[in-house]
Design a protein around this motif. Structure first.
Motif, PDB file in Angstrom:
ATOM      1  N   GLN A  48     106.507  52.782  57.786  1.00 15.81           N
ATOM      2  CA  GLN A  48     107.045  51.825  56.815  1.00 15.81           C
ATOM      3  C   GLN A  48     108.567  51.674  56.917  1.00 15.81           C
ATOM      4  OE1 GLN A  48     105.348  54.610  55.915  1.00 15.81           O
ATOM      5  NE2 GLN A  48     106.450  55.717  54.320  1.00 15.81           N
ATOM      6  N   ASP A  49     109.235  52.586  57.653  1.00 16.16           N
ATOM      7  CA  ASP A  49     110.681  52.503  57.836  1.00 16.16           C
ATOM      8  C   ASP A  49     111.086  51.573  58.977  1.00 16.16           C
ATOM      9  OD1 ASP A  49     111.200  54.476  55.815  1.00 16.16           O
ATOM     10  OD2 ASP A  49     110.671  56.030  57.268  1.00 16.16           O
ATOM     11  N   LEU A  50     110.123  51.118  59.772  1.00 17.02           N
ATOM     12  CA  LEU A  50     110.432  50.324  60.956  1.00 17.02           C
ATOM     13  C   LEU A  50     111.309  49.097  60.690  1.00 17.02           C
ATOM     14  CD1 LEU A  50     107.282  50.394  63.262  1.00 17.02           C
ATOM     15  CD2 LEU A  50     109.595  51.161  63.782  1.00 17.02           C
ATOM     16  N   PRO A  51     111.032  48.273  59.687  1.00 12.90           N
ATOM     17  CA  PRO A  51     111.904  47.106  59.491  1.00 12.90           C
ATOM     18  C   PRO A  51     113.383  47.481  59.308  1.00 12.90           C
ATOM     19  CG  PRO A  51     109.895  46.838  58.226  1.00 12.90           C
ATOM     20  CD  PRO A  51     109.886  48.246  58.763  1.00 12.90           C
ATOM     21  N   GLU A  52     113.661  48.522  58.557  1.00 13.07           N
ATOM     22  CA  GLU A  52     115.064  48.926  58.346  1.00 13.07           C
ATOM     23  C   GLU A  52     115.677  49.498  59.624  1.00 13.07           C
ATOM     24  OE1 GLU A  52     117.566  48.767  55.748  1.00 13.07           O
ATOM     25  OE2 GLU A  52     116.154  47.115  55.591  1.00 13.07           O
ATOM     26  N   ILE A  53     114.881  50.202  60.401  1.00 16.64           N
ATOM     27  CA  ILE A  53     115.375  50.751  61.669  1.00 16.64           C
ATOM     28  C   ILE A  53     115.736  49.614  62.611  1.00 16.64           C
ATOM     29  CG2 ILE A  53     114.747  52.087  63.725  1.00 16.64           C
ATOM     30  CD1 ILE A  53     112.882  53.716  61.767  1.00 16.64           C
ATOM     31  N   VAL A  54     114.853  48.636  62.737  1.00 19.15           N
ATOM     32  CA  VAL A  54     115.119  47.501  63.628  1.00 19.15           C
ATOM     33  C   VAL A  54     116.317  46.701  63.118  1.00 19.15           C
ATOM     34  CG1 VAL A  54     114.176  45.375  64.622  1.00 19.15           C
ATOM     35  CG2 VAL A  54     112.750  47.435  64.481  1.00 19.15           C
TER      36      VAL A  54
END
Length: 150
Positions: free
Chosen positions: A9-15
């Protein structure tokens, strides 16, 4: 600030962090929904083990990230190494020692994993990053090379 290993669920912020940079804006695609390639890559990292995205979190917000990979090897008497890549700090938090703290946590984890050294590469177009890494004790001891396969 605290540190955690990234979850799906953290992927969007990482990208978002990866793309929020002069070079990253040309390499990444921060879109809604995210391209499937990011989801596949993250799943592969999770299943591989010893390969994580380390996050710096403040007040529930991701303010920094890096990829930390542990690499067993035969050279140097079978020394395990840690590789750091994909380092980004949210632009609102740059200059506030977030990167230093994130690196200290990555190095702590590498030591706990039994690594004998931590290595990284930095793009020659990022002289500020090179100075930052040198300040942390990293030395430019090798020439790095890449072959892009596309």
């Amino acid at each position: 600030m605290h540190f955690k290993t990234a979850a799906r669920q953290d992927l969007p912020e990482i990208v978002r962090l990866l793309a929020d940079d002069e070079l990253g804006s040309r390499r990444e695609r921060f879109e809604d929904p995210l391209p499937d390639s990011y989801i596949r890559a993250f799943s592969e990292m999770e299943s591989q083990g010893g390969n994580e995205i380390l996050l710096a979190v403040e007040d529930g917000n991701i303010i920094g990230c890096l990829q930390l990979t542990f690499i067993p090897g035969l050279s140097r008497l079978g020394m395990k190494r840690a590789l750091i890549e994909g380092v980004r700090i949210d632009r609102k938090h740059r200059g506030q020692k977030v990167g230093e703290a994130l690196f200290r946590e990555a190095i702590r984890r590498a030591e706990a994993e039994g690594c004998g050294l931590v290595q990284l590469t930095t793009d020659k177009q990022r002289p500020d990053a090179l100075r930052f890494y040198e300040k942390l004790g990293f030395t430019a001891s090798h020439e790095g090379m890449k072959l892009i396969l596309e």
